[in-house]
Design an enzyme around this catalytic site. Structure first.
Site, PDB file in Angstrom:
ATOM      1  N   LYS A 152      37.487  37.680   0.809  1.00  0.00           N
ATOM      2  CA  LYS A 152      36.759  36.460   1.168  1.00  0.00           C
ATOM      3  C   LYS A 152      35.398  36.499   0.485  1.00  0.00           C
ATOM      4  O   LYS A 152      34.516  37.240   0.896  1.00  0.00           O
ATOM      5  CB  LYS A 152      36.565  36.329   2.681  1.00  0.00           C
ATOM      6  CG  LYS A 152      36.105  34.891   3.064  1.00  0.00           C
ATOM      7  CD  LYS A 152      35.388  34.820   4.399  1.00  0.00           C
ATOM      8  CE  LYS A 152      33.934  35.149   4.298  1.00  0.00           C
ATOM      9  NZ  LYS A 152      33.147  34.158   3.487  1.00  0.00           N
ATOM     10  N   CYS A 261      20.095  43.930  -2.263  1.00  0.00           N
ATOM     11  CA  CYS A 261      19.766  44.860  -1.183  1.00  0.00           C
ATOM     12  C   CYS A 261      18.987  46.063  -1.684  1.00  0.00           C
ATOM     13  O   CYS A 261      18.240  46.690  -0.938  1.00  0.00           O
ATOM     14  CB  CYS A 261      21.044  45.349  -0.490  1.00  0.00           C
ATOM     15  SG  CYS A 261      22.030  44.054   0.260  1.00  0.00           S
TER      16      CYS A 261
END
Length: 475
Positions: A152, A261
């Site tokens: 996904k 990140c």
């Protein structure tokens, strides 16, 4: 989804509901149980993965142009990153062929060894900032080890994932082995995470969603690999030339518009070079070319959405109110012909203390904060005083210091005189609120398998525990 450079609608994708997710998972599970992929001889599976990598290389220009349009990252950056995409598939195909079972030295007349088997259905929840790279870091070992996958992508950047599925099909990956579903994280993503047939979830994103995934998978003893938030410290020692360190820090903090990140967003700089460093970094930030991400000359593109831009600018304003000095940036960037794009000026906040929100919370934009330190112990203490522990960097010309400080930093990855570098052979992941598990290397490859122990009795006499005097060892 929208083109972040223009604000215009780029494409419309289906939003999978619970029934769609259930169907995708059950198709993947059926493919796994059929053995069409999971039981395929490893040399054949490795050959198909290499063919998949060939297809990725053949469609590379389509992939990087589509990804740039979808997430707004400058095309030069996108091309540099995903031109290496096939390496992850080739590396893991090679690990598949190189992997060996271990012989266990068991006492007595026994031959004991281990073997590995795939987990089953793996769910991969990828993020918007590096859609193809993040998906592939999990997809490559998941496929190589014989699992079926439901991928996904982020609802903001699904386009390249759908193209990737087409490439896999053309390469001969059997139907049902790789399935792509589009949908929102709180609904489709949550349904995948909680599905009883999903045996492992890999997720890259925010810490709180990652925490929810860890709880959901733990309830049914499934596995999870979570690469979550970061506030990576960059330690700059005075033996490094200021201009060299400033250029390195700009690369660490502003690449990808800071939407990564691992961004080096917390710059911890020795007091002896603090002001010259801040001035040099600010000059670099002011000179960065902001513009159309499809142009090769563009160095920083837009952030992913209007909502993201508002959040980033609010964080900067909060930092100023808390006492930080705004050296440069801190506002929207105006790009001619792209007035509705989501551009933010590269921003430098100085005189920050480590207890300020801008030093502790992930901003996820082109914003760096600069914190002074006096000695090595203070620098390490500031660096480790964070809820995050994903990456870190050290800028020094002292080899002994580089090793010494690297071993004191609480981080899953440490770079010396560089940042952002990754390789399929090197484990990638964090500690604390930055997540659990690793992507890359043998560490990741084996995390997509179960280990089984096989013990064969080689003695010539029969087992007759109850027929005579019991001898031997039990567990």
């Amino acid at each position: 989804m929208r083109n972040p450079a223009t604000g215009a609608v780029l494409a419309v994708a289906e939003n999978a509901d619970l029934a769609d997710i259930d169907r995708a998972v059950r198709v993947a599970d059926a493919a796994f149980r059929s053995g069409v992929w999971s039981a395929m001889p490893i040399h054949e599976r490795a050959a198909l993965i290499h063919r998949f990598a060939d297809g990725i290389e053949h469609r590379m220009e389509d992939l990087y142009r589509l990804e740039t349009a979808n997430n707004g990252r400058p095309i030069t950056e996108t091309k540099a990153q995903i031109s290496r995409l096939s390496e992850w598939y080739r590396y893991n195909a090679s690990l598949l062929l190189a992997d060996r079972d271990a012989v266990v030295p068991m006492r007595g007349d026994y031959h004991s060894y281990t073997s590995r088997m795939p987990l089953g259905v793996v769910a991969i929840l990828a993020s918007f900032n590096h859609p193809m790279m993040i998906a592939s870091k999990a997809l490559a070992p998941a496929l190589a080890t014989g699992n079926s996958v439901v991928l996904k992508p982020s609802e903001q950047t699904p386009l390249t994932a759908m193209l990737l599925a087409d490439i896999a099909h053309e390469a001969g990956i059997p139907a049902g082995v790789l399935n792509v579903v589009n949908g929102l994280g709180p609904t489709a993503g949550a349904a995948l995470t909680e599905h009883e047939l999903v045996r492992k979830v890999t997720f890259t994103g925010g810490t709180e969603p990652g925490r929810s995934i860890a709880v959901a998978t733990a309830r049914r003893f499934a596995r999870s690999t979570l690469e979550l938030g970061g506030k990576s410290p960059v330690l700059v020692f005075p033996d490094t030339p200021v201009d060299v360190a400033a250029r390195g820090a700009a690369f660490a903090g502003f690449i990808g518009a800071g939407q990564t990140c691992i961004a080096g967003s917390r710059l911890i700089v020795h007091r002896d070079i603090y002001e010259p460093f801040v001035e040099s970094l600010a000059d670099i930030a002011r000179g960065i070319r902001i513009g159309d991400p499809a142009e090769a000359s563009t160095q920083v593109g837009p952030v992913i959405s209007q909502r993201a831009r508002q959040r980033i600018l609010s964080c900067v304003q909060q930092g100023v109110e808390d006492g930080a000095r705004l050296v440069t940036g801190g506002a929207t960037a105006q790009v001619e012909g792209f007035e509705d794009g989501y551009f933010v000026q590269p921003t430098v906040l100085a005189d920050v203390t480590n207890d300020m929100a801008v030093a502790r919370e992930e901003i996820f934009g082109p914003v760096v904060v600069v914190i002074p330190f006096g000695d090595e112990d203070e620098a390490v203490a500031i660096a480790n005083d964070s809820p995050f522990a994903l990456g870190s960097a050290i800028w020094t010309r002292d080899v002994a210091r580089a090793h010494r400080v690297a071993h004191r930093l609480e981080a899953g990855m440490v770079w010396v005189n560089d940042h952002h570098r990754l390789d399929p052979s090197s484990p990638w992941g964090g500690l604390k609120d930055s997540g659990v598990g690793r992507e890359g290397g043998w560490e990741s490859f084996h995390e997509f398998t179960h280990v089984r122990a096989v013990t064969i009795r080689t003695a010539t006499d029969d087992v007759d525990w109850y027929g005579g005097q019991a001898t031997g060892r039990l567990n």
